[in-house]
Scaffold this motif. Structure first.
Motif, short mmCIF file in Angstrom:
data_model
loop_
_atom_site.label_atom_id
_atom_site.label_comp_id
_atom_site.label_asym_id
_atom_site.label_seq_id
_atom_site.Cartn_x
_atom_site.Cartn_y
_atom_site.Cartn_z
N VAL A 278 0.84 -1.20 0.00
CA VAL A 278 0.00 0.00 0.00
C VAL A 278 0.87 1.25 0.00
O VAL A 278 0.55 2.26 -0.65
N GLU A 279 1.99 1.19 0.70
CA GLU A 279 2.90 2.33 0.74
C GLU A 279 3.46 2.63 -0.64
O GLU A 279 3.60 3.80 -1.03
N ILE A 280 3.78 1.60 -1.41
CA ILE A 280 4.28 1.80 -2.78
C ILE A 280 3.22 2.49 -3.63
O ILE A 280 3.53 3.31 -4.51
N MET A 281 1.96 2.18 -3.37
CA MET A 281 0.87 2.80 -4.13
C MET A 281 0.62 4.24 -3.72
O MET A 281 -0.15 4.95 -4.37
N GLY A 282 1.24 4.67 -2.62
CA GLY A 282 1.06 6.05 -2.15
C GLY A 282 0.20 6.17 -0.92
O GLY A 282 -0.17 7.27 -0.52
N GLY A 283 -0.15 5.04 -0.31
CA GLY A 283 -0.99 5.07 0.89
C GLY A 283 -2.44 4.77 0.58
O GLY A 283 -2.87 4.82 -0.57
N ASP A 284 -3.20 4.43 1.62
CA ASP A 284 -4.58 3.99 1.41
C ASP A 284 -5.56 5.12 1.11
O ASP A 284 -6.76 4.88 0.92
N TYR A 285 -5.07 6.38 1.07
CA TYR A 285 -5.92 7.50 0.67
C TYR A 285 -5.47 8.10 -0.67
O TYR A 285 -5.97 9.15 -1.07
N SER A 286 -4.56 7.45 -1.32
CA SER A 286 -4.00 7.98 -2.56
C SER A 286 -4.85 7.62 -3.76
O SER A 286 -5.68 6.70 -3.72
N ASP A 287 -4.63 8.35 -4.85
CA ASP A 287 -5.34 8.08 -6.10
C ASP A 287 -4.96 6.71 -6.66
O ASP A 287 -5.81 6.01 -7.22
N MET A 288 -3.70 6.34 -6.52
CA MET A 288 -3.26 5.06 -7.07
C MET A 288 -3.88 3.90 -6.31
O MET A 288 -4.15 2.84 -6.88
N PHE A 289 -4.12 4.07 -5.01
CA PHE A 289 -4.77 3.02 -4.24
C PHE A 289 -6.23 2.87 -4.68
O PHE A 289 -6.75 1.75 -4.76
N GLU A 290 -6.89 3.99 -4.97
CA GLU A 290 -8.26 3.93 -5.50
C GLU A 290 -8.26 3.26 -6.87
O GLU A 290 -9.17 2.48 -7.19
N TYR A 291 -7.24 3.57 -7.66
CA TYR A 291 -7.10 2.94 -8.98
C TYR A 291 -6.92 1.44 -8.83
O TYR A 291 -7.47 0.64 -9.60
N PHE A 292 -6.18 1.03 -7.82
CA PHE A 292 -5.95 -0.38 -7.51
C PHE A 292 -7.27 -1.10 -7.26
O PHE A 292 -7.54 -2.18 -7.80
N LYS A 293 -8.15 -0.49 -6.46
CA LYS A 293 -9.44 -1.11 -6.16
C LYS A 293 -10.36 -1.14 -7.38
O LYS A 293 -11.10 -2.12 -7.59
N ILE A 294 -10.28 -0.09 -8.18
CA ILE A 294 -11.09 -0.06 -9.41
C ILE A 294 -10.67 -1.18 -10.36
O ILE A 294 -11.50 -1.84 -10.99
N LEU A 295 -9.36 -1.41 -10.45
CA LEU A 295 -8.85 -2.46 -11.34
C LEU A 295 -9.33 -3.84 -10.88
O LEU A 295 -9.68 -4.69 -11.70
N ILE A 296 -9.33 -4.08 -9.57
CA ILE A 296 -9.82 -5.37 -9.06
C ILE A 296 -11.29 -5.55 -9.42
O ILE A 296 -11.71 -6.63 -9.86
N LEU A 297 -12.07 -4.48 -9.25
CA LEU A 297 -13.49 -4.55 -9.59
C LEU A 297 -13.69 -4.82 -11.08
O LEU A 297 -14.48 -5.71 -11.46
N GLN A 298 -12.99 -4.09 -11.93
CA GLN A 298 -13.11 -4.29 -13.38
C GLN A 298 -12.66 -5.69 -13.78
O GLN A 298 -13.28 -6.34 -14.63
#
Length: 380
Positions: A278-298
């Motif tokens: 999560v830290e590599i993604m920028g933290g759990d409030y970052s845009d990349m973390f949101e992108y990560f969850k969107i990708l799993i959903l898609q």
């Protein structure tokens, strides 16, 4: 090397063709460079081979080799002394270019020489490097394990990869090749140019870091979803690699579907998602973390849309199989079907993905399992 000297006799050389002559002259590289007589004799032997006529009775393999060589490349004779000198020069050059130890990241030493450079270096030192068909292959030879389950996992990864490409979902996986030789041996394609998870890519606002971060997120989301759907276990850091461009790669699928180490079912989280990830993604409030969850959903929506490409493959493999992953019988396939959540709407599926991500982030079993692996491998 007395045996090689004896073969100088014409009658002992008569049964070899010209290809054998080239290969045979390679043996000269094993001799001592300080022995000039040996080098001279080696070249005389090579010269004798080049003057031999093609024998009438040659075995099929030899004939195929000769015809293949004749049709693709003109004959090229290299003296044993030249081969020896080339290998010696290459060895000395490599000794002078030893990889340096990096105390900040000792595991990154494997990337000091990219595979392409290594391949070129070996080719330049090979007496057959001039051939257009020359290729350097790297494989892991594994004995004592049944790789058929690993092969099935690789086939499933290929199916998921195909599904996401069809649906234009930017998820990234790297299925690697596996060749089963028997029920307890085989060959595995190694993942080249990979390092441990803590390799850095420069400042966080640099183009190199942002590109690597994006690659990491797209591949991490893909493998998290795969780990959930086919229940991949034994996810310690030794089974998770990081490619030089930032892509995450999971290896070793010895525990999938209904099996786990010692059959304890200790790893209870949907997938492995550590705080470091999560830290590599920028933290759990970052845009990349949101992108990560969107990708799993898609990825999950696309996968359940084409589940008929996944379920039948597992059912076929289960039929009459004694693989450990099918120890639960028909329930294994039924549980797999349930993880596609066909009865949920996309809104409900989004809530389920968020729940899985939160559960994986704060999983106590993941932390305990990693701690156990660190301890048993002498890291702590």
């Amino acid at each position: 090397m007395p045996t090689l000297r004896h073969t100088k006799s014409e009658e002992n050389l008569g049964g070899y063709d010209n290809n054998t002559a080239s290969a045979f002259s390679m043996c000269g590289m094993l001799c001592d460079d300080n022995d000039p007589d040996w080098s001279k004799e080696d070249d005389e032997i090579s010269q004798q081979y080049t003057q031999l006529k093609k024998p009438i009775d040659r075995d099929t393999i030899s004939q195929m080799s000769q015809e293949s060589s004749d049709s693709r490349e003109p004959p090229m004779w290299i003296s044993a002394l030249d081969i020896r000198k080339r290998l010696s020069d290459s060895f000395q050059e490599n000794k002078n270019k030893q990889f340096t130890h990096d105390p900040e990241d000792p595991s990154a030493a494997v990337l000091k020489e990219p595979w392409q450079e290594k391949e070129q270096r070996v080719r330049e030192s090979s007496p057959y490097g001039h051939l257009s068909t020359w290729k350097l292959l790297s494989v892991i030879v594994k004995c004592g394990d049944d790789l058929r389950q690993e092969l099935m996992a690789s086939q499933l990864l290929q199916m998921f990869q195909k599904i996401w490409q069809m649906e234009h979902v930017p998820l990234w996986v790297h299925p690697y090749k596996i060749l089963c030789l028997s029920n307890d041996s085989g060959l595995i394609e190694p993942i080249l140019n990979t390092i441990s998870l803590h390799q850095e890519y420069g400042p966080m606002n640099s183009e190199a870091f942002l590109s690597a971060q994006k690659n990491f997120v797209q591949s991490c989301a893909a493998y998290c979803l795969i780990c959930y759907l086919i229940q991949v276990k034994d996810r310690h850091n030794g089974n998770i690699l990081l490619k030089s461009d930032g892509h995450l790669i999971h290896i070793d699928f010895g525990f999938i579907l209904s099996t786990s180490p010692k059959n304890l079912g200790f790893e209870t989280s949907p997938f492995k998602l550590t705080s470091e990830f999560v830290e590599i993604m920028g933290g759990d409030y970052s845009d990349m973390f949101e992108y990560f969850k969107i990708l799993i959903l898609q990825g999950l929506i696309a996968a359940r849309k084409h589940q008929d490409m996944i379920i039948p493959l597992v059912e076929i493999m289960r039929s009459g199989s004694q693989l450990p992953c099918f120890k639960s019988g028909a329930a294994t396939v039924q549980n797999l079907k349930s993880r596609f959540h066909m009865n949920m709407t996309e809104e409900q599926l989004q809530l389920e993905v968020n729940k899985m991500v939160e559960g994986s982030m704060h999983s106590l079993s993941t932390k305990l399992y990693d701690g156990f692996q660190y301890f048993t491998n002498g890291i702590l």
